[in-house]
Motif scaffolding. Structure first.
Motif, mmCIF file in Angstrom:
data_model
loop_
_atom_site.group_PDB
_atom_site.id
_atom_site.type_symbol
_atom_site.label_atom_id
_atom_site.label_comp_id
_atom_site.label_asym_id
_atom_site.label_seq_id
_atom_site.Cartn_x
_atom_site.Cartn_y
_atom_site.Cartn_z
ATOM 1 N N PHE A 1 35.084 42.080 24.828
ATOM 2 C CA PHE A 1 35.250 40.717 24.332
ATOM 3 C C PHE A 1 34.839 40.628 22.858
ATOM 4 C CE2 PHE A 1 33.329 36.501 23.542
ATOM 5 C CZ PHE A 1 34.459 35.705 23.727
ATOM 6 N N GLU A 2 33.720 41.262 22.511
ATOM 7 C CA GLU A 2 33.250 41.243 21.129
ATOM 8 C C GLU A 2 34.233 41.973 20.220
ATOM 9 O OE1 GLU A 2 31.113 40.043 18.078
ATOM 10 O OE2 GLU A 2 30.637 39.498 20.138
ATOM 11 N N PHE A 3 34.785 43.086 20.686
ATOM 12 C CA PHE A 3 35.771 43.816 19.893
ATOM 13 C C PHE A 3 37.035 42.989 19.695
ATOM 14 C CE2 PHE A 3 39.372 46.825 19.641
ATOM 15 C CZ PHE A 3 39.027 47.490 18.474
ATOM 16 N N PHE A 4 37.445 42.302 20.730
ATOM 17 C CA PHE A 4 38.636 41.438 20.635
ATOM 18 C C PHE A 4 38.413 40.331 19.607
ATOM 19 C CE2 PHE A 4 40.573 37.407 22.027
ATOM 20 C CZ PHE A 4 41.918 37.737 21.919
ATOM 21 N N MET A 5 37.223 39.703 19.635
ATOM 22 C CA MET A 5 36.921 38.642 18.677
ATOM 23 C C MET A 5 36.890 39.183 17.250
ATOM 24 S SD MET A 5 36.773 35.907 20.410
ATOM 25 C CE MET A 5 36.147 34.811 19.140
ATOM 26 N N LEU A 6 36.398 40.405 17.076
ATOM 27 C CA LEU A 6 36.382 41.023 15.755
ATOM 28 C C LEU A 6 37.804 41.217 15.239
ATOM 29 C CD1 LEU A 6 35.040 42.529 13.392
ATOM 30 C CD2 LEU A 6 35.063 44.587 14.794
ATOM 31 N N CYS A 7 38.664 41.743 16.090
ATOM 32 C CA CYS A 7 40.061 41.965 15.689
ATOM 33 C C CYS A 7 40.750 40.655 15.330
ATOM 34 C CB CYS A 7 40.825 42.676 16.808
ATOM 35 S SG CYS A 7 40.274 44.367 17.113
#
Length: 466
Positions: free
Chosen positions: A222-228
Motif C-alpha cells: 500500500f505504501e509503495f502504491f501511494m509513493l508511485c
C-alpha cells in the motif's frame, strides 16, 4: 553497524514513534507549519519534533530527526528564488558546498544531539519535569545560537554572528512557551498508563506466533502504491503548470520549470510524510488489536494457551506437517488429581498455585518439542510436534510427575495423564477422543500415573502405566 542495530533493537513502539516524528519533521519543513516569515529571514519552528524525540526517545533519535531537518532545509534552500540569507544553506547555490552542508545539516544534527543529551541528564535529576521545561524553553535560542554562529564563521559576508541569537522579542517568548507546552503535554501523554499499555502490547506483538505476515506485505504494498501515485501526480502537475502558464502568455524558461518541479517535489514529500504517518498509525493499531486478541486467547492464570487457541494451534500443526506422512507425534491429557479437595482444604489461592506449577512444568519439560494449553479447570493438554521415542516420553512424564509432587509441603500433588501417539496428519477430534480414553484408563488404575497408546507404526498398541 552496531549503532544501527542498537536503534533497530529498540522498542518497536518507539521505532514507530520515531518514524512519525521524522514524517512530522518533513511535513513541517515543507509546509507553512514549520516556518514563519519575519523579514528579512524566515524563522523556523520545525525543530519541535527534535525536542520531542530528545525528551521521549533519546540523543540518537533526536540527532536523526535533526539530520532530517537539516536535509529538508537544504532542499528548500536549493530553489533559485530564495533570499541570499537562505541560499547559503544550499550547497548548489552558496558557492561553498562543504560550508553549506555544515550549516544546514551539521548544525541541526548537532542541535539534536545536544538537546537529546540535555534531556537525558534532566530526567535523572530530582525535579526532572522542571528541568525538562527549562531545556524546552531555551531550545529555540540554542538552535539560533548554533545556526548564527555557523553562519558567522562559514559565511561572514552576511553579517550574522553568534550575538544575533541574543536578540529577544515577543515572538521569542511565544516560541519558548509553545516548546514547553508541547513537550510537557507529550511527556504526560507518553507516560500515562494507557499509553504504556499500548506500548507494551506493540512491543510484544512480535512474540505473537499467530501474527499475519500477509498484513505486513499489504501495508508495504500500500505504501509503495501511494509513493508511485504521488510521483505520477507530481510529474503530471509540473508539466501541466508549465503548459497552463504558456497558454496564458507567460514564457516558461527552463529555470522556471525547474522551480515548479522543485515546488512539486516539496509537495510530494509533504504528502508522502502525511501518508507515512497514516500508515504507521494503522500498523500500530493493527499490531495492538492483534496482540490484544492473542493475549485474550491465553490463559490468564497459567500463561499457557487457552482452549480455543490450543485447538487452533493443533489444527495448524496438522496442516503444516501434513506433507510428511511418516512423521509421528504425541497428544497428552493432564488432569490434576483430587483438585476439588485441594481447593476445599487449602483454598483457591493454593489451588491456583498448583495449576500454575503444573503449567510451568509442562512448558519446561515439553516446550522444546511442542505446546501446552489449559482446556479448562484442572485439565491441560500437550501436543508434541516432533517424533519422540516412547521411552523418552516415559522419562519426561516421570520427570514431570516428580517435579509437581513437591508443590505443596502438606500434600503430595499428582496428575493422571493420558498419552496417544499419532501419525501426521490427524483429525484433532480423533486425537481428543483417543487421548481421553487413555486418561480415563490412568484414572481407573488409581491416578498419579500415565497410560499411553503407541500407534501401530511403532509396533503393537502399547498401554503403559506407572
Amino acid at each position: 553497524m552496531n549503532f544501527i542495530k542498537k536503534l533497530w533493537d529498540h522498542s518497536r513502539f518507539d521505532r514507530y514513534f520515531l518514524g512519525i516524528l521524522i514524517a512530522v519533521e518533513l511535513l513541517m519543513s515543507f509546509t507553512f507549519l514549520g516556518y514563519i516569515h519575519i523579514p528579512p529571514i524566515s524563522v523556523t519552528i520545525a525543530y519541535i519534533p527534535i525536542l520531542i524525540a530528545g525528551c521521549l526517545l533519546g540523543p540518537a533519535q533526536s540527532a536523526i530527526v535533526g539530520l532530517v531537518f537539516g536535509a529538508a532545509s537544504m532542499c528548500k534552500a536549493s530553489a533559485s528564488y530564495v533570499m541570499p540569507s537562505d541560499a547559503v544553506f544550499s550547497p548548489f547555490l552558496s558557492g561553498a558546498p562543504a560550508s553549506s552542508l555544515l550549516l544546514s545539516i551539521g548544525t541541526r544534527t548537532l542541535f539534536g544531539l545536544l538537546v537529546g543529551l540535555a534531556f537525558k541528564l534532566a530526567v535523572k535529576r530530582k525535579h526532572s519535569r522542571l528541568w525538562i521545561g527549562v531545556i524546552s524553553a531555551i531550545a529555540p535560542k540554542t538552535h539560533s545560537l548554533l545556526v548564527y554562529s555557523a553562519m558567522g564563521i562559514l559565511f561572514p559576508e552576511l553579517g550574522y554572528h553568534y550575538s544575533s541569537a541574543f536578540q529577544f522579542d515577543w515572538d521569542d517568548a511565544l516560541f519558548a512557551a509553545v516548546c514547553v507546552m508541547i513537550v510537557q503535554i507529550l511527556w504526560i501523554v507518553y507516560h500515562r498508563d494507557v499509553m504504556q499499555n499500548v506500548k507494551q502490547c506493540i512491543d510484544q506483538s512480535n512474540s505473537n506466533p499467530y501474527a499475519s505476515q500477509k498484513m505486513n506485505l499489504f501495508f508495504a504494498a500500500f505504501e509503495f502504491f501511494m509513493l508511485c501515485m504521488a510521483v505520477c501526480a507530481t510529474v503530471y502537475f509540473s508539466e501541466r503548470e508549465s503548459y497552463m502558464l504558456g497558454q496564458h502568455g507567460f514564457a516558461v524558461s527552463d529555470r522556471i520549470s525547474a522551480d515548479l518541479l522543485h515546488l512539486q517535489m516539496q509537495f510530494l514529500i509533504a504528502s508522502l510524510a502525511l501518508n507515512v504517518i497514516s500508515v504507521i498509525l494503522l500498523v500500530s493499531i493493527y499490531k495492538y488489536m492483534e496482540y490484544k486478541e492473542y493475549k485474550g486467547e491465553m490463559d490468564a492464570l497459567t500463561g499457557v494457551m487457552g482452549r480455543r487457541m490450543f485447538l487452533y494451534h493443533c489444527n495448524k500443526v496438522q496442516e503444516t506437517n501434513g506433507a510428511d506422512p511418516q512423521r509421528t507425534g504425541w497428544f497428552l491429557f493432564v488432569d490434576a488429581d483430587y483438585f476439588k479437595e485441594i481447593n476445599d482444604t487449602f483454598g483457591h489461592a493454593v489451588g491456583d498455585t498448583v495449576l500454575r506449577e503444573i503449567a510451568s512444568n509442562l512448558q519446561r519439560i515439553f516446550g522444546d518439542s511442542g505446546k501446552a494449553g489449559r482446556l479448562g479447570g484442572d485439565e491441560f493438554a500437550v501436543i508434541i510436534e516432533k517424533s519422540m521415542p516412547q521411552q523418552e516420553l516415559k522419562q519426561r512424564l516421570d520427570q514431570f510427575l516428580k517435579a509437581i509432587s513437591t508443590t505443596l509441603t502438606d500434600k503430595k500433588i499428582s496428575c493422571s495423564i493420558g498419552a496417544y501417539q499419532f501419525v501426521f496428519p490427524q483429525e484433532v477430534n480423533h486425537l481428543l477422543a483417543e487421548t481421553d480414553l487413555m486418561l480415563y484408563e490412568a484414572k481407573e488404575k488409581g491416578r498419579a500415573c500415565y497410560a499411553m497408546k503407541a500407534c501401530a507404526r511403532s509396533g503393537a498398541d502399547d498401554h503403559t502405566d506407572t
